[in-house]
Scaffold this motif. Sequence first.
Motif, short mmCIF file in Angstrom:
data_model
loop_
_atom_site.label_atom_id
_atom_site.label_comp_id
_atom_site.label_asym_id
_atom_site.label_seq_id
_atom_site.Cartn_x
_atom_site.Cartn_y
_atom_site.Cartn_z
N ILE A 1 23.23 36.99 106.69
CA ILE A 1 22.51 38.23 106.37
C ILE A 1 23.51 39.33 106.05
CG2 ILE A 1 21.08 40.08 107.34
CD1 ILE A 1 19.57 37.78 108.89
N ILE A 2 24.52 39.50 106.90
CA ILE A 2 25.53 40.55 106.68
C ILE A 2 26.22 40.35 105.33
CG2 ILE A 2 27.78 41.40 107.48
CD1 ILE A 2 26.70 40.86 110.39
N GLU A 3 26.57 39.11 105.02
CA GLU A 3 27.32 38.82 103.79
C GLU A 3 26.47 38.92 102.52
OE1 GLU A 3 29.39 35.04 103.93
OE2 GLU A 3 29.92 35.38 106.03
N HIS A 4 25.16 38.65 102.62
CA HIS A 4 24.39 38.46 101.40
C HIS A 4 23.22 39.41 101.15
CE1 HIS A 4 26.29 34.54 102.43
NE2 HIS A 4 26.72 34.71 101.20
N GLU A 5 22.75 40.13 102.15
CA GLU A 5 21.54 40.93 101.94
C GLU A 5 21.70 42.03 100.91
OE1 GLU A 5 19.81 43.66 104.86
OE2 GLU A 5 21.65 43.45 106.02
N SER A 6 22.90 42.55 100.74
CA SER A 6 23.08 43.64 99.77
C SER A 6 23.66 43.16 98.43
CB SER A 6 23.94 44.75 100.37
OG SER A 6 25.22 44.25 100.68
N MET A 7 23.84 41.87 98.28
CA MET A 7 24.34 41.34 97.01
C MET A 7 23.24 41.40 95.95
SD MET A 7 26.61 38.05 98.23
CE MET A 7 27.65 37.86 96.78
N THR A 8 23.64 41.56 94.71
CA THR A 8 22.68 41.57 93.61
C THR A 8 22.23 40.14 93.29
OG1 THR A 8 24.33 41.30 91.88
CG2 THR A 8 23.82 43.58 92.59
N PHE A 9 21.18 40.04 92.52
CA PHE A 9 20.70 38.74 92.06
C PHE A 9 21.83 37.97 91.38
CE2 PHE A 9 18.99 36.02 88.75
CZ PHE A 9 17.98 35.32 89.40
N GLY A 10 22.54 38.62 90.48
CA GLY A 10 23.62 37.97 89.74
C GLY A 10 24.75 37.51 90.64
N GLN A 11 25.11 38.34 91.62
CA GLN A 11 26.17 37.96 92.56
C GLN A 11 25.76 36.74 93.38
OE1 GLN A 11 26.36 41.81 94.49
NE2 GLN A 11 28.36 42.26 93.57
N LEU A 12 24.52 36.74 93.86
CA LEU A 12 24.03 35.59 94.62
C LEU A 12 23.97 34.34 93.77
CD1 LEU A 12 21.16 37.13 96.77
CD2 LEU A 12 23.29 36.13 97.61
N MET A 13 23.53 34.50 92.54
CA MET A 13 23.43 33.35 91.65
C MET A 13 24.81 32.75 91.41
SD MET A 13 21.60 32.88 87.93
CE MET A 13 22.86 33.67 86.96
N ARG A 14 25.78 33.60 91.09
CA ARG A 14 27.14 33.09 90.84
C ARG A 14 27.71 32.41 92.08
NH1 ARG A 14 26.99 37.66 87.82
NH2 ARG A 14 27.87 39.02 89.41
N LYS A 15 27.53 33.03 93.24
CA LYS A 15 28.09 32.45 94.47
C LYS A 15 27.41 31.14 94.84
CE LYS A 15 29.30 33.40 99.24
NZ LYS A 15 29.30 34.34 100.35
N SER A 16 26.11 31.04 94.61
CA SER A 16 25.38 29.83 94.99
C SER A 16 25.51 28.70 93.97
CB SER A 16 23.91 30.14 95.26
OG SER A 16 23.25 30.54 94.08
N HIS A 17 26.02 29.00 92.79
CA HIS A 17 26.31 27.94 91.82
C HIS A 17 27.68 27.35 92.16
CE1 HIS A 17 22.90 29.52 89.59
NE2 HIS A 17 22.98 28.48 88.78
N ASP A 18 27.74 26.74 93.32
CA ASP A 18 28.98 26.18 93.84
C ASP A 18 29.07 24.69 93.48
OD1 ASP A 18 27.18 24.91 95.61
OD2 ASP A 18 27.52 26.40 97.17
#
Length: 183
Positions: A120-137
Amino acid sequence: MTNFDSKKLTELVLYILCKTGGVDFYHVFKILYFAEMKHLAKWGSGIVPDEFCALKYGPVPTHLYDAVKELGHSRMKLSEELSEVVQFAGEDAPNVLLPKRDANVDFLSKSEIDVLDQSIIEHESMTFGQLMRKSHDAAWDEANRRVHGTNVISPISMAKVMNADEAMLEYIEEQMQIEAALR
């Protein structure tokens, strides 16, 4: 999905929503994904009683995604359970989920709460694009590139992304074999 799995998944979602004050379901899915990876790598077990599939915008817990799409229509057990405790924020924020009650943390272990809090601390304030890039691992990529078969992301691949050592990967593999034999 068992009745317990449905309740646990509901409590995981409620925990995230209560901690964040409400977030869109995309953030819920990614917070769960990254918490799952951390728990697998450290403890050798997952926390989410669902399979993550590699979809266009990143990993998605399959049953939970279906339940969120069905909220208010109550066609499946999980969506009925979710609709009792979760609601959409409304027209101004149609994808934001809000809790109707506090999470029952009796369904969550200390180690699960720890990885959820970190995620939650690491990801709740990330944008859609940031989350998408990070999760495309690498784990997502492996499942996404399969030509034949399923796009389910392997727990072993998820643990590898988190740099789990060989002993932990062997342990996860053994646990997966035991679970498959018991089904």
